[in-house]
Design an enzyme around this catalytic site. Structure first.
Site, PDB file in Angstrom:
ATOM      1  N   HIS A  73     -12.322  10.680 -19.806  1.00  7.83           N
ATOM      2  CA  HIS A  73     -11.902  11.992 -20.300  1.00  7.83           C
ATOM      3  C   HIS A  73     -13.119  12.856 -20.609  1.00  7.83           C
ATOM      4  CE1 HIS A  73     -10.138  15.059 -22.922  1.00  7.83           C
ATOM      5  NE2 HIS A  73      -8.987  14.770 -22.339  1.00  7.83           N
TER       6      HIS A  73
ATOM      7  N   GLU B 209      -8.139  17.360 -14.982  1.00  5.63           N
ATOM      8  CA  GLU B 209      -8.274  18.120 -16.211  1.00  5.63           C
ATOM      9  C   GLU B 209      -9.552  18.953 -16.153  1.00  5.63           C
ATOM     10  OE1 GLU B 209      -5.859  15.825 -19.579  1.00  5.63           O
ATOM     11  OE2 GLU B 209      -7.988  15.373 -19.569  1.00  5.63           O
TER      12      GLU B 209
END
Length: 257
Positions: A100, A171
């Site tokens: 992430h 993302e």
């Protein structure tokens, strides 16, 4: 079972332990009753904090997959603060989030992310691999940049013959934490390219490409068949909002039948 959609929800570090367990209890009940889950159209993955993994498993019930928000690159040894893939599988995890943007800002490199992907596959966990460009670019440029990133972080496992199911969450860093998601045309262009990349590289057909980054109810309907699910954060902390996203997956499934 191969699902049409994957919906992932990371609780990050927003909740207390008690609130995490209450969320899991409520979401477990809604998933057990929701037709998108009951028919197998949608796979729901919940990712609480490490201390909540064990007590969350029975609360979520059999309808929801359990995932960890990270996994160690190594299996065991003197690695203070780390949790290995073997232990995660032992306590009931079937997914591990890797790479992430928030962890990238803490110093995780492509090499580290690649070893974590390999570790997850080694222990039978599905890597939920986060990729995304740091700076906003036009959609075609972003698609190339992100596909190159994906191939770099999958390279170590490919070199070891670990060609398993992966779930990719696109993302874009510049969209995380904002009030709304990236433009739909941008998301569609990048996610379609990532899906082609997985197919070209021989990953199993049950691999999926999701969009994350300020994703919430309504976005999946706008994106249509460009994506195969969403990776949700704070916009799914309200179980009612998550229910609306599951409603969307069912409507899209029924509309394509």
């Amino acid at each position: 079972m191969s699902h049409d959609f994957v919906i992932g929800v990371s609780l990050k570090m927003y909740f207390s332990h008690a609130r995490t367990l209450e969320w899991c209890r409520r979401v477990g009940a809604l998933a057990a009753a929701h037709p998108a889950i009951r028919t197998g159209a949608t796979e729901l993955v919940a990712l609480p904090t490490f201390p909540a993994l064990v007590p969350s498993r029975p609360l979520l019930g059999p309808s929801i997959a359990l995932g960890a928000q990270d996994v160690a690159a190594t299996d065991a040894g003197p690695h203070t603060g780390e949790v290995g893939g073997g232990e995660l599988a032992e306590v009931g995890c079937t997914f591990a989030e890797i790479g992430h943007a928030e962890r990238r800002r803490m110093g995780e490199t492509d090499a580290i992310v690649g070893e974590k992907v390999s570790s997850a596959l080694r222990h039978g966990l599905v890597p939920l691999v986060c990729v995304g460009e740091a700076e906003r670019a036009d959609p075609r440029t972003a698609a190339t940049v992100v596909a190159d990133e994906l191939r770099r972080v999958l390279a170590p496992s490919r070199a070891r013959g670990q060609i398993g199911r992966v779930v990719v969450a696109y993302e874009p860093h510049w969209a995380i934490g904002r009030s709304e998601a990236a433009p739909t045309e941008h998301i569609s262009t990048v996610c379609r390219h990532l899906r082609s990349t997985l197919t070209e590289d021989g990953h199993p057909p049950e691999s999926r490409v999701l969009y994350g980054g300020s994703a919430g109810p309504g976005l999946l309907t706008e994106l249509g068949d460009a994506v195969q699910g969403l990776f949700l954060g704070r916009f799914a902390h309200d179980p009612d909002a998550l229910t609306r996203v599951l409603d969307e997956t069912l409507a899209l499934k029924e509309g394509s039948s």
